[in-house]
Design a protein around this motif. Structure first.
Motif, PDB file in Angstrom:
ATOM      1  N   MET A  32      72.289  31.923  90.070  1.00 62.87           N
ATOM      2  CA  MET A  32      71.280  31.848  91.139  1.00 62.87           C
ATOM      3  C   MET A  32      70.717  30.443  91.251  1.00 62.87           C
ATOM      4  O   MET A  32      70.477  29.934  92.349  1.00 62.87           O
ATOM      5  CB  MET A  32      70.153  32.853  90.887  1.00 62.87           C
ATOM      6  CG  MET A  32      70.592  34.317  91.028  1.00 62.87           C
ATOM      7  SD  MET A  32      69.252  35.479  90.765  1.00 62.87           S
ATOM      8  CE  MET A  32      68.178  35.048  92.113  1.00 62.87           C
ATOM      9  N   LEU A  33      70.504  29.818  90.099  1.00 58.54           N
ATOM     10  CA  LEU A  33      69.977  28.459  90.096  1.00 58.54           C
ATOM     11  C   LEU A  33      70.971  27.493  90.740  1.00 58.54           C
ATOM     12  O   LEU A  33      70.587  26.601  91.509  1.00 58.54           O
ATOM     13  CB  LEU A  33      69.661  28.044  88.656  1.00 58.54           C
ATOM     14  CG  LEU A  33      69.045  26.639  88.486  1.00 58.54           C
ATOM     15  CD1 LEU A  33      67.710  26.553  89.205  1.00 58.54           C
ATOM     16  CD2 LEU A  33      68.857  26.341  86.993  1.00 58.54           C
ATOM     17  N   GLN A  34      72.255  27.687  90.450  1.00 59.62           N
ATOM     18  CA  GLN A  34      73.285  26.823  91.048  1.00 59.62           C
ATOM     19  C   GLN A  34      73.320  26.968  92.578  1.00 59.62           C
ATOM     20  O   GLN A  34      73.409  25.982  93.305  1.00 59.62           O
ATOM     21  CB  GLN A  34      74.652  27.165  90.463  1.00 59.62           C
ATOM     22  CG  GLN A  34      74.808  26.752  89.007  1.00 59.62           C
ATOM     23  CD  GLN A  34      76.115  27.241  88.417  1.00 59.62           C
ATOM     24  OE1 GLN A  34      76.738  28.157  88.960  1.00 59.62           O
ATOM     25  NE2 GLN A  34      76.536  26.637  87.298  1.00 59.62           N
ATOM     26  N   LEU A  35      73.243  28.222  93.088  1.00 59.99           N
ATOM     27  CA  LEU A  35      73.234  28.458  94.538  1.00 59.99           C
ATOM     28  C   LEU A  35      72.011  27.838  95.195  1.00 59.99           C
ATOM     29  O   LEU A  35      72.081  27.286  96.294  1.00 59.99           O
ATOM     30  CB  LEU A  35      73.289  29.961  94.833  1.00 59.99           C
ATOM     31  CG  LEU A  35      74.597  30.664  94.485  1.00 59.99           C
ATOM     32  CD1 LEU A  35      74.449  32.178  94.651  1.00 59.99           C
ATOM     33  CD2 LEU A  35      75.724  30.162  95.389  1.00 59.99           C
ATOM     34  N   PHE A  36      70.869  27.943  94.543  1.00 56.44           N
ATOM     35  CA  PHE A  36      69.636  27.380  95.108  1.00 56.44           C
ATOM     36  C   PHE A  36      69.737  25.867  95.225  1.00 56.44           C
ATOM     37  O   PHE A  36      69.309  25.267  96.214  1.00 56.44           O
ATOM     38  CB  PHE A  36      68.451  27.794  94.216  1.00 56.44           C
ATOM     39  CG  PHE A  36      67.146  27.204  94.667  1.00 56.44           C
ATOM     40  CD1 PHE A  36      66.601  26.088  94.010  1.00 56.44           C
ATOM     41  CD2 PHE A  36      66.478  27.720  95.745  1.00 56.44           C
ATOM     42  CE1 PHE A  36      65.411  25.545  94.429  1.00 56.44           C
ATOM     43  CE2 PHE A  36      65.286  27.163  96.180  1.00 56.44           C
ATOM     44  CZ  PHE A  36      64.746  26.072  95.523  1.00 56.44           C
ATOM     45  N   ALA A  41      70.358  21.067  98.603  1.00 56.31           N
ATOM     46  CA  ALA A  41      71.086  19.840  98.935  1.00 56.31           C
ATOM     47  C   ALA A  41      71.537  19.848 100.396  1.00 56.31           C
ATOM     48  O   ALA A  41      71.490  18.822 101.091  1.00 56.31           O
ATOM     49  CB  ALA A  41      72.281  19.689  97.989  1.00 56.31           C
ATOM     50  N   PHE A  42      71.996  21.003 100.891  1.00 54.45           N
ATOM     51  CA  PHE A  42      72.417  21.124 102.296  1.00 54.45           C
ATOM     52  C   PHE A  42      71.265  20.858 103.252  1.00 54.45           C
ATOM     53  O   PHE A  42      71.404  20.159 104.258  1.00 54.45           O
ATOM     54  CB  PHE A  42      72.994  22.522 102.533  1.00 54.45           C
ATOM     55  CG  PHE A  42      73.321  22.809 103.962  1.00 54.45           C
ATOM     56  CD1 PHE A  42      72.437  23.533 104.761  1.00 54.45           C
ATOM     57  CD2 PHE A  42      74.491  22.332 104.530  1.00 54.45           C
ATOM     58  CE1 PHE A  42      72.735  23.782 106.072  1.00 54.45           C
ATOM     59  CE2 PHE A  42      74.784  22.574 105.858  1.00 54.45           C
ATOM     60  CZ  PHE A  42      73.907  23.301 106.631  1.00 54.45           C
ATOM     61  N   CYS A  43      70.098  21.435 102.926  1.00 55.07           N
ATOM     62  CA  CYS A  43      68.919  21.245 103.794  1.00 55.07           C
ATOM     63  C   CYS A  43      68.504  19.784 103.860  1.00 55.07           C
ATOM     64  O   CYS A  43      68.158  19.256 104.924  1.00 55.07           O
ATOM     65  CB  CYS A  43      67.758  22.100 103.276  1.00 55.07           C
ATOM     66  SG  CYS A  43      68.021  23.875 103.481  1.00 55.07           S
ATOM     67  N   VAL A  44      68.523  19.117 102.703  1.00 55.97           N
ATOM     68  CA  VAL A  44      68.140  17.698 102.675  1.00 55.97           C
ATOM     69  C   VAL A  44      69.122  16.862 103.503  1.00 55.97           C
ATOM     70  O   VAL A  44      68.725  16.000 104.279  1.00 55.97           O
ATOM     71  CB  VAL A  44      68.092  17.208 101.211  1.00 55.97           C
ATOM     72  CG1 VAL A  44      67.893  15.689 101.169  1.00 55.97           C
ATOM     73  CG2 VAL A  44      66.973  17.899 100.452  1.00 55.97           C
ATOM     74  N   THR A  45      70.406  17.159 103.352  1.00 60.33           N
ATOM     75  CA  THR A  45      71.434  16.419 104.102  1.00 60.33           C
ATOM     76  C   THR A  45      71.270  16.620 105.608  1.00 60.33           C
ATOM     77  O   THR A  45      71.339  15.668 106.400  1.00 60.33           O
ATOM     78  CB  THR A  45      72.829  16.866 103.681  1.00 60.33           C
ATOM     79  OG1 THR A  45      72.974  16.692 102.262  1.00 60.33           O
ATOM     80  CG2 THR A  45      73.904  16.067 104.410  1.00 60.33           C
TER      81      THR A  45
END
Length: 387
Positions: A32-36, A41-45
């Protein structure tokens, strides 16, 4: 002691399974931590790219590029053109009921909110070919915008007019029409209804493949434009071929004193044409009770219009025919008949009324002419017909 090393097992549990589940439970929070982290990272990009695009291109340009990429499949006109432009294609999918309903719609206002040029609708009721088409081509040349053409033929007929012909693309959806039966009147109403879809059509003339014009287009156009009446014969014939065809079941809609007879070939103005296509009162009576030897195409329109719009009829036809040879049909003229003497006889010695005044100009069209008459007619037309 060996017993002190033995751990009692709970009923139904496997120590191997318990250990496995314990390991899975520990691994779940890590996934779960890895998915979060990936989502963050996607949102920041995405945010960085959006800010960069807006700063360099402007938000209005971005929105324009998005919206402009979506184009409608069909853009329906929303202005006046939607109502005043004639159909671009005469081949529609309406059935007769839908067509007659659509054609019967009319404005109650007398004046038009646009520059309307009234046109003559020439409606050809044929079996198939138009052998005299070259005569009509010459007659209509140079008068584009002042006429419309409609052709009703047998459904099985395939027209082959070249794109340069005035008859190209002018056939309407048709059905079989039998002489003396209601299907003939249906075909005539079908022609009227299709012609009424063009709001600029003001005068409607029913013709056959054996008809020719007797004057040039300008003369006929002015005759129509200045006339106060529509041209439909509707006379009271007391003989066996008039009142003798009356059926008592026509009452009360049609009394025997209202029974009329007239030629099938007519000219009517727009108001009278709408009266014909909107009729639902007299049509069922004639369809059921006027069958051979009652020939409905000689009685339905004359009787119905004499009752509904008698004051609008000149009570005569403008199509000349020759009954001098006798028989159930008028004479047909071929190549050997078309002489200068014949043309003079056809065009002279007529008496009638036009706008309630005596006149010698009584007929604008003539029939019946065989295909073999085409060549001599084209030869004599400039001298006698004016085109």
């Amino acid at each position: 002691m060996m017993q002190s090393r033995v751990v009692p097992l709970e009923e139904g549990k496997d120590p191997g399974v318990s250990a496995s589940r314990t390991n899975q439970t520990k691994a779940l929070p890590i996934r779960m931590l890895q998915l979060f982290v990936l989502f963050l990272a996607f949102c920041v990009t995405f945010s960085v790219i959006s800010i960069y695009t807006i700063r360099h291109f402007g938000i209005s340009n971005v929105m324009t590029s998005v919206t402009s990429s979506v184009q409608p499949c069909f853009e329906e006109p929303t202005g006046l053109d939607r109502w005043i432009k004639p159909p671009s294609n005469l081949m529609h999918t309406m059935n007769d009921e839908e067509l007659l309903w659509r054609a019967s719609l009319s404005s109650r206002r007398k004046n038009y909110p646009f520059e309307r040029v009234p046109k003559i609708a020439l409606m050809f009721l044929t079996k198939g070919p138009l052998p005299l088409a070259p005569i009509w081509e010459r007659f209509l040349k140079g008068h584009e915008g002042f006429y419309s053409l409609y052709v009703h033929s047998l459904p099985s007929f395939q027209p082959h007019f070249p794109p340069s012909s005035v008859f190209h693309g002018r056939h309407i959806p048709s059905q079989v029409a039998e002489w003396g039966r209601m299907s003939m009147c249906d075909a005539e109403r079908r022609l009227l209804a299709n012609a009424l879809l063009d709001i600029s059509n003001e005068w409607f003339i029913l013709l056959s493949e054996s008809c020719i014009p007797l004057y040039n287009f300008s003369v006929i156009y002015q005759y129509m434009r200045k006339s106060k009446y529509s041209y439909m014969g509707a006379f009271d014939d007391h003989g066996p071929y008039g009142r003798g065809r009356y059926n008592d079941n026509m009452a009360p809609e049609v009394k025997i004193t209202q029974w009329r007879k007239g030629s099938q070939w007519f000219e009517v103005n727009r108001k009278v044409a709408i009266t014909i296509v909107e009729d639902t009162t007299f049509y069922p009576k004639f369809k059921e009770f006027c069958r051979p030897a009652c020939y409905v195409d000689e009685h339905y329109f004359p009787t119905m219009l004499a009752i509904q719009a008698g004051n609008m009829l000149a009570n005569r036809s403008i199509t000349w025919v020759d009954w001098s040879r006798g028989g159930p049909h008028p004479a047909t003229f071929g190549r050997g008949d078309i002489t200068e003497e014949f043309m003079k006889r056809m065009l002279s010695s007529h008496r009638c009324t036009y706008n309630n005044r005596n006149s010698t100009m009584c007929f604008l069209f003539a029939r019946k002419f065989a295909p073999s008459a085409l060549e001599p007619l084209l030869h004599l037309a400039p001298k006698f017909l004016g085109f």
